[in-house]
Design an enzyme around this catalytic site. Sequence first.
Site, PDB file in Angstrom:
ATOM      1  N   ARG A 130     -18.925 -47.462 -29.811  1.00  0.00           N
ATOM      2  CA  ARG A 130     -18.087 -46.343 -30.279  1.00  0.00           C
ATOM      3  C   ARG A 130     -18.911 -45.304 -31.034  1.00  0.00           C
ATOM      4  O   ARG A 130     -18.555 -44.137 -31.110  1.00  0.00           O
ATOM      5  CB  ARG A 130     -16.992 -46.852 -31.226  1.00  0.00           C
ATOM      6  CG  ARG A 130     -15.922 -47.706 -30.569  1.00  0.00           C
ATOM      7  CD  ARG A 130     -14.741 -47.853 -31.517  1.00  0.00           C
ATOM      8  NE  ARG A 130     -13.859 -48.954 -31.160  1.00  0.00           N
ATOM      9  CZ  ARG A 130     -12.854 -48.893 -30.292  1.00  0.00           C
ATOM     10  NH1 ARG A 130     -12.621 -47.759 -29.652  1.00  0.00           N
ATOM     11  NH2 ARG A 130     -12.096 -49.936 -30.038  1.00  0.00           N
ATOM     12  N   PHE A 135     -16.823 -47.144 -15.871  1.00  0.00           N
ATOM     13  CA  PHE A 135     -16.505 -47.448 -17.263  1.00  0.00           C
ATOM     14  C   PHE A 135     -17.446 -46.679 -18.173  1.00  0.00           C
ATOM     15  O   PHE A 135     -18.663 -46.764 -18.036  1.00  0.00           O
ATOM     16  CB  PHE A 135     -16.591 -48.947 -17.525  1.00  0.00           C
ATOM     17  CG  PHE A 135     -15.803 -49.351 -18.737  1.00  0.00           C
ATOM     18  CD1 PHE A 135     -14.422 -49.490 -18.666  1.00  0.00           C
ATOM     19  CD2 PHE A 135     -16.432 -49.564 -19.952  1.00  0.00           C
ATOM     20  CE1 PHE A 135     -13.680 -49.835 -19.794  1.00  0.00           C
ATOM     21  CE2 PHE A 135     -15.702 -49.915 -21.084  1.00  0.00           C
ATOM     22  CZ  PHE A 135     -14.328 -50.052 -21.009  1.00  0.00           C
ATOM     23  N   VAL A 136     -16.867 -45.887 -19.063  1.00  0.00           N
ATOM     24  CA  VAL A 136     -17.682 -45.040 -19.930  1.00  0.00           C
ATOM     25  C   VAL A 136     -17.542 -45.466 -21.390  1.00  0.00           C
ATOM     26  O   VAL A 136     -16.501 -45.982 -21.802  1.00  0.00           O
ATOM     27  CB  VAL A 136     -17.310 -43.547 -19.765  1.00  0.00           C
ATOM     28  CG1 VAL A 136     -17.652 -43.059 -18.372  1.00  0.00           C
ATOM     29  CG2 VAL A 136     -15.835 -43.303 -20.066  1.00  0.00           C
ATOM     30  N   LYS A 151      -7.978 -47.013 -31.296  1.00  0.00           N
ATOM     31  CA  LYS A 151      -9.035 -46.473 -32.132  1.00  0.00           C
ATOM     32  C   LYS A 151      -9.849 -45.391 -31.427  1.00  0.00           C
ATOM     33  O   LYS A 151     -10.554 -44.627 -32.059  1.00  0.00           O
ATOM     34  CB  LYS A 151     -10.006 -47.618 -32.520  1.00  0.00           C
ATOM     35  CG  LYS A 151      -9.407 -48.629 -33.454  1.00  0.00           C
ATOM     36  CD  LYS A 151     -10.486 -49.627 -33.900  1.00  0.00           C
ATOM     37  CE  LYS A 151     -10.262 -50.914 -33.178  1.00  0.00           C
ATOM     38  NZ  LYS A 151     -11.205 -51.995 -33.603  1.00  0.00           N
ATOM     39  N   LYS A 162      -9.402 -39.966 -15.952  1.00  0.00           N
ATOM     40  CA  LYS A 162      -9.893 -40.716 -14.786  1.00  0.00           C
ATOM     41  C   LYS A 162      -8.742 -40.787 -13.778  1.00  0.00           C
ATOM     42  O   LYS A 162      -8.091 -41.822 -13.627  1.00  0.00           O
ATOM     43  CB  LYS A 162     -10.219 -42.141 -15.244  1.00  0.00           C
ATOM     44  CG  LYS A 162     -11.604 -42.634 -14.905  1.00  0.00           C
ATOM     45  CD  LYS A 162     -11.669 -44.134 -15.173  1.00  0.00           C
ATOM     46  CE  LYS A 162     -12.525 -44.495 -16.342  1.00  0.00           C
ATOM     47  NZ  LYS A 162     -12.614 -45.965 -16.552  1.00  0.00           N
ATOM     48  N   ASP A 218     -15.146 -47.620 -26.436  1.00  0.00           N
ATOM     49  CA  ASP A 218     -15.845 -48.893 -26.617  1.00  0.00           C
ATOM     50  C   ASP A 218     -15.852 -49.740 -25.360  1.00  0.00           C
ATOM     51  O   ASP A 218     -15.077 -49.534 -24.431  1.00  0.00           O
ATOM     52  CB  ASP A 218     -15.142 -49.719 -27.697  1.00  0.00           C
ATOM     53  CG  ASP A 218     -13.810 -50.304 -27.192  1.00  0.00           C
ATOM     54  OD1 ASP A 218     -12.976 -49.526 -26.700  1.00  0.00           O
ATOM     55  OD2 ASP A 218     -13.633 -51.537 -27.271  1.00  0.00           O
ATOM     56  N   ASP A 224      -6.562 -43.412 -18.223  1.00  0.00           N
ATOM     57  CA  ASP A 224      -7.073 -44.188 -17.101  1.00  0.00           C
ATOM     58  C   ASP A 224      -5.886 -44.516 -16.185  1.00  0.00           C
ATOM     59  O   ASP A 224      -5.473 -43.688 -15.379  1.00  0.00           O
ATOM     60  CB  ASP A 224      -7.756 -45.429 -17.690  1.00  0.00           C
ATOM     61  CG  ASP A 224      -8.439 -46.319 -16.671  1.00  0.00           C
ATOM     62  OD1 ASP A 224      -8.927 -45.798 -15.667  1.00  0.00           O
ATOM     63  OD2 ASP A 224      -8.493 -47.547 -16.897  1.00  0.00           O
TER      64      ASP A 224
HETATM   65  P1  IMP Z   1      -4.753 -46.709 -19.689  1.00  0.00           P
HETATM   66  O1  IMP Z   1      -3.546 -47.290 -20.343  1.00  0.00           O
HETATM   67  O2  IMP Z   1      -5.213 -47.512 -18.513  1.00  0.00           O
HETATM   68  O3  IMP Z   1      -4.611 -45.237 -19.350  1.00  0.00           O
HETATM   69  O4  IMP Z   1      -5.946 -46.856 -20.682  1.00  0.00           O
HETATM   70  C1  IMP Z   1      -5.964 -46.255 -21.873  1.00  0.00           C
HETATM   71  C2  IMP Z   1      -6.987 -46.872 -22.794  1.00  0.00           C
HETATM   72  O5  IMP Z   1      -7.900 -47.757 -22.122  1.00  0.00           O
HETATM   73  C3  IMP Z   1      -7.848 -45.791 -23.354  1.00  0.00           C
HETATM   74  O6  IMP Z   1      -7.260 -45.193 -24.482  1.00  0.00           O
HETATM   75  C4  IMP Z   1      -9.132 -46.535 -23.655  1.00  0.00           C
HETATM   76  O7  IMP Z   1      -9.055 -47.128 -24.942  1.00  0.00           O
HETATM   77  C5  IMP Z   1      -9.213 -47.614 -22.597  1.00  0.00           C
HETATM   78  N1  IMP Z   1     -10.121 -47.209 -21.491  1.00  0.00           N
HETATM   79  C6  IMP Z   1      -9.784 -46.822 -20.253  1.00  0.00           C
HETATM   80  N2  IMP Z   1     -10.867 -46.507 -19.512  1.00  0.00           N
HETATM   81  C7  IMP Z   1     -11.921 -46.681 -20.336  1.00  0.00           C
HETATM   82  C8  IMP Z   1     -13.341 -46.494 -20.170  1.00  0.00           C
HETATM   83  O8  IMP Z   1     -13.877 -46.091 -19.111  1.00  0.00           O
HETATM   84  N3  IMP Z   1     -14.106 -46.780 -21.265  1.00  0.00           N
HETATM   85  C9  IMP Z   1     -13.586 -47.214 -22.444  1.00  0.00           C
HETATM   86  N4  IMP Z   1     -12.275 -47.382 -22.643  1.00  0.00           N
HETATM   87  C10 IMP Z   1     -11.452 -47.134 -21.593  1.00  0.00           C
HETATM   88 MG    MG Z   2     -10.893 -49.884 -25.812  1.00  0.00          MG
END
Ligand code: IMP
Ligand code: MG
Length: 176
Positions: free
Chosen positions: A165, A152-153, A43, A131, A159, A103
């Site tokens: 959100r 964490f943002v 989302k 990140k 969210d 991330d």
């Molecule tokens: P990844 O698979 O670790 O790259 O994470 C992707 C998803 O994790 C993003 O699309 C976000 O929904 C969530 N996410 C990662 N870091 C943050 C953060 O700092 N704040 C909020 N959601 C995050």
């Molecule tokens: Mg999330």
Amino acid sequence: MDSTHRLVPLFTSQQIASRISELAAEIKRDYHDRCPLMLGVLKGSFVFLADLVRQLDFPVELDFIRVASYGAGQETSGRVKLLSEPVAAVEGRHVLLVEDIVDSGITTDFINGWLKAKGTASVKLCALLDKPSRRRREVGVDYRGFVVPDRFVVGYGLDMDEKYRNLPGISVLNGE
Ligand code: IMP
Ligand code: MG
């Protein structure tokens, strides 16, 4: 809002809007004659995607893909589940994936693999936030809004346990 968390502003809605205009100019340069399928990752990307497409003055199509990787916490589970596929056929399309934040890269890597298996003409990634310090998969971000530190943002679509959100800007969430 939740009184146990403190929000420290990182980007105002004005800063985000002006960065999005710059990203839109880059995207226009590359896609103005290709009618890309802009695929928002639900989302978190819904606010970003809505603002981004309204800065694009050439034909684009829109769809969404929904995945989940996070539980209720702030760390990736390392597993990604496809919750809903795009309705549009992605075969032969120039797909521009639109993410709120990259991330670990695990989510993006999973979606890239899924799209490529479907026979897309091309796949590029536009992420509002990056990140890079947390990366566990190699993921190229073709259009990047801002690099953020390992914090964490929330806000602007992002969210924590489904909260925040709706905030117009992006803040760092402090405390537990
Ligand atoms: P990844 O698979 O670790 O790259 O994470 C992707 C998803 O994790 C993003 O699309 C976000 O929904 C969530 N996410 C990662 N870091 C943050 C953060 O700092 N704040 C909020 N959601 C995050
Ligand atoms: Mg999330």
